[in-house]
Motif scaffolding. Structure first.
Motif, PDB file in Angstrom:
ATOM      1  N   ALA A 148      -4.711   0.911  -1.161  1.00  0.00           N
ATOM      2  CA  ALA A 148      -4.378  -0.389  -0.590  1.00  0.00           C
ATOM      3  C   ALA A 148      -4.446  -1.508  -1.620  1.00  0.00           C
ATOM      4  O   ALA A 148      -5.046  -1.357  -2.690  1.00  0.00           O
ATOM      5  CB  ALA A 148      -5.322  -0.702   0.575  1.00  0.00           C
ATOM      6  N   GLU A 192     -11.682   5.746  10.947  1.00  0.00           N
ATOM      7  CA  GLU A 192     -11.270   5.365   9.603  1.00  0.00           C
ATOM      8  C   GLU A 192     -12.338   4.512   8.947  1.00  0.00           C
ATOM      9  O   GLU A 192     -13.176   3.889   9.607  1.00  0.00           O
ATOM     10  CB  GLU A 192      -9.942   4.617   9.609  1.00  0.00           C
ATOM     11  CG  GLU A 192      -9.957   3.265  10.290  1.00  0.00           C
ATOM     12  CD  GLU A 192      -8.602   2.577  10.221  1.00  0.00           C
ATOM     13  OE1 GLU A 192      -8.532   1.447   9.697  1.00  0.00           O
ATOM     14  OE2 GLU A 192      -7.631   3.172  10.717  1.00  0.00           O
ATOM     15  N   ARG A 193     -12.297   4.484   7.635  1.00  0.00           N
ATOM     16  CA  ARG A 193     -13.250   3.691   6.859  1.00  0.00           C
ATOM     17  C   ARG A 193     -12.557   3.224   5.588  1.00  0.00           C
ATOM     18  O   ARG A 193     -11.732   3.948   5.022  1.00  0.00           O
ATOM     19  CB  ARG A 193     -14.498   4.519   6.528  1.00  0.00           C
ATOM     20  CG  ARG A 193     -15.633   3.717   5.902  1.00  0.00           C
ATOM     21  CD  ARG A 193     -16.895   4.536   5.856  1.00  0.00           C
ATOM     22  NE  ARG A 193     -17.490   4.655   7.176  1.00  0.00           N
ATOM     23  CZ  ARG A 193     -18.603   4.061   7.543  1.00  0.00           C
ATOM     24  NH1 ARG A 193     -19.254   3.298   6.696  1.00  0.00           N
ATOM     25  NH2 ARG A 193     -19.097   4.233   8.748  1.00  0.00           N
ATOM     26  N   THR A 194     -12.901   2.028   5.155  1.00  0.00           N
ATOM     27  CA  THR A 194     -12.276   1.411   3.989  1.00  0.00           C
ATOM     28  C   THR A 194     -13.328   1.132   2.923  1.00  0.00           C
ATOM     29  O   THR A 194     -14.467   0.771   3.246  1.00  0.00           O
ATOM     30  CB  THR A 194     -11.568   0.100   4.377  1.00  0.00           C
ATOM     31  OG1 THR A 194     -10.515   0.397   5.307  1.00  0.00           O
ATOM     32  CG2 THR A 194     -10.965  -0.592   3.166  1.00  0.00           C
ATOM     33  N   LYS A 195     -12.935   1.313   1.668  1.00  0.00           N
ATOM     34  CA  LYS A 195     -13.846   1.048   0.550  1.00  0.00           C
ATOM     35  C   LYS A 195     -13.117   0.239  -0.508  1.00  0.00           C
ATOM     36  O   LYS A 195     -11.983   0.545  -0.867  1.00  0.00           O
ATOM     37  CB  LYS A 195     -14.327   2.366  -0.064  1.00  0.00           C
ATOM     38  CG  LYS A 195     -15.221   2.181  -1.300  1.00  0.00           C
ATOM     39  CD  LYS A 195     -15.688   3.515  -1.842  1.00  0.00           C
ATOM     40  CE  LYS A 195     -16.557   3.313  -3.080  1.00  0.00           C
ATOM     41  NZ  LYS A 195     -17.728   2.466  -2.806  1.00  0.00           N
ATOM     42  N   ARG A 196     -13.770  -0.801  -0.984  1.00  0.00           N
ATOM     43  CA  ARG A 196     -13.248  -1.592  -2.097  1.00  0.00           C
ATOM     44  C   ARG A 196     -13.660  -0.913  -3.405  1.00  0.00           C
ATOM     45  O   ARG A 196     -14.834  -0.574  -3.589  1.00  0.00           O
ATOM     46  CB  ARG A 196     -13.833  -3.004  -2.049  1.00  0.00           C
ATOM     47  CG  ARG A 196     -13.147  -4.017  -2.936  1.00  0.00           C
ATOM     48  CD  ARG A 196     -11.877  -4.506  -2.320  1.00  0.00           C
ATOM     49  NE  ARG A 196     -11.331  -5.660  -3.044  1.00  0.00           N
ATOM     50  CZ  ARG A 196     -10.156  -6.171  -2.795  1.00  0.00           C
ATOM     51  NH1 ARG A 196      -9.390  -5.636  -1.859  1.00  0.00           N
ATOM     52  NH2 ARG A 196      -9.714  -7.212  -3.474  1.00  0.00           N
ATOM     53  N   GLY A 246      -8.336  -0.923  -3.283  1.00  0.00           N
ATOM     54  CA  GLY A 246      -9.138  -0.358  -2.210  1.00  0.00           C
ATOM     55  C   GLY A 246      -8.559   0.948  -1.711  1.00  0.00           C
ATOM     56  O   GLY A 246      -7.414   1.300  -2.006  1.00  0.00           O
ATOM     57  N   THR A 303      -8.447   3.501   1.953  1.00  0.00           N
ATOM     58  CA  THR A 303      -8.735   3.675   3.372  1.00  0.00           C
ATOM     59  C   THR A 303      -8.527   5.138   3.726  1.00  0.00           C
ATOM     60  O   THR A 303      -7.478   5.708   3.414  1.00  0.00           O
ATOM     61  CB  THR A 303      -7.832   2.794   4.252  1.00  0.00           C
ATOM     62  OG1 THR A 303      -8.113   1.419   3.980  1.00  0.00           O
ATOM     63  CG2 THR A 303      -8.082   3.063   5.726  1.00  0.00           C
ATOM     64  N   SER A 309       0.850  -1.183   0.000  1.00  0.00           N
ATOM     65  CA  SER A 309       0.000   0.000   0.000  1.00  0.00           C
ATOM     66  C   SER A 309       0.888   1.235   0.000  1.00  0.00           C
ATOM     67  O   SER A 309       2.095   1.164   0.211  1.00  0.00           O
ATOM     68  CB  SER A 309      -0.919   0.013   1.224  1.00  0.00           C
ATOM     69  OG  SER A 309      -0.161   0.087   2.416  1.00  0.00           O
TER      70      SER A 309
END
Length: 330
Positions: free
Chosen positions: A279, A238-242, A224, A226, A183
């Motif tokens: 990421a 925090e938040r993660t998205k594909r 992805g 983050t 990443s």
């Protein structure tokens, strides 16, 4: 020696660099082979098999690891210890001065979770917490005690069942042993705490453009994103998205970044620092080819991207860039 508290959630400081993150992961692997990276600022570890080897319980072993990480790498970590992922992650945000919070049994878990504000539950978003509070559910204990049908009506079926279960200390997810995906991150620190959404969005768009330039120069794609946001009080969310498909296009990274920010539902929160991470980077040739769409404006922007990259390579970083990244700040 037996213990039901076998999962560590290791939380890093918000200013931890990607290199330091990897150093602590390497040290963690010396305590247990069952490690799941959660970049950019956390990791999970299943330590049940290590307790007999070290001759201590999971909380004492976490304290040893924390001291060793501080001495050998200079990185301060906070560790929540519990028998589920969500509870350990909730605990790691409230460790106090010791740096370790060990919840050895269900009674300790219930005693810890019940009085906490509902927004402190790991995995709950600000919008979901706001919905629960409007219905009078202000604490995790109140959420746990509420009938599941009612919670599902407020939050929706899947989200309601999941969050109510986590409020009761239930989380079936196991530690998924995996290698650290490659990443790259970029941060922006404001010179003061800000709550102006125009400034925040402009800074985020700039981060997305910078990451897009970087991963294209490496001939990679990201799978992805983050977004980690440090607030004025020192808390980090925090938040993660594909991404729909692996991409290095600035257009896709900007769209994904703004959706992450919108999902966090900040309104008047004062923001101190933004960290955007692209990421799960892979070689560009491993990803699908760019598909032609009916969005002619988007296609025109994608055709301009190689020209912009060449200008920046020749005349200096960020000499040229998409105008839309700057209109928000004007």
């Amino acid at each position: 020696m037996t213990s039901t508290s076998v999962i560590w959630h290791v939380r890093y400081r918000p200013d931890t660099s990607p290199e330091d993150y990897r150093h602590v992961l390497d040290l963690l692997a010396g305590f247990t082979p069952q490690v799941q990276p959660l970049p950019p600022l956390a990791a999970l570890a299943q330590v049940k098999g290590s307790l007999r080897l070290f001759g201590v319980d999971a909380g004492e072993l976490a304290a040893r690891f924390r001291v060793r990480a501080l001495v050998q790498t200079g990185i301060d970590t906070h560790i929540g210890v519990a028998d589920t992922w969500a509870t350990a992650a909730t605990a790691s945000a409230r460790v106090g001065r010791s740096g370790v919070l060990h919840l050895p049994d269900h009674r300790a878990v219930e005693h810890f979770l019940a009085p906490l504000p509902v927004h402190a539950l790991h995995g709950i978003g600000p919008a979901q917490a706001g919905q629960l509070q409007r219905y009078g559910l202000h604490t995790i204990g109140a959420l746990a005690a509420m009938d599941e049908t009612v919670v599902c009506r407020i939050l929706g079926g899947k989200a309601g069942r999941t969050l109510r279960a986590r409020a009761r200390g239930i989380d079936p997810r196991a530690v998924a042993v995996q290698k650290m995906p490659e990443s790259t991150s970029q941060s922006f620190a404001f010179d003061r705490d800000v709550y102006d959404p125009v400034l925040v969005r402009a800074a985020l768009l700039d981060l997305a453009v910078t990451l897009g330039d970087r991963i294209r120069s490496r001939r990679q794609t990201a799978r992805g994103l983050t977004l980690a946001v440090r607030l004025a009080g020192g808390a980090t969310t925090e938040r993660t998205k594909r991404l729909p498909q692996p991409s290095a296009h600035t257009e896709d990274l900007r769209t994904g970044t703004l959706r992450l920010l919108d999902a966090m539902a900040f309104q008047r929160a004062r923001i101190r620092r933004l960290t955007l991470t692209a990421a799960d980077l892979r070689p560009a040739e491993q990803g699908p080819g760019t598909q032609l769409s009916l969005d002619h404006a988007r296609e025109a922007r994608l055709r301009l991207e190689p020209v912009i990259d060449k200008l920046n390579a020749r005349y200096g970083h960020r000499v040229a860039g998409p105008a839309a990244a700057y209109r928000k700040a004007s």
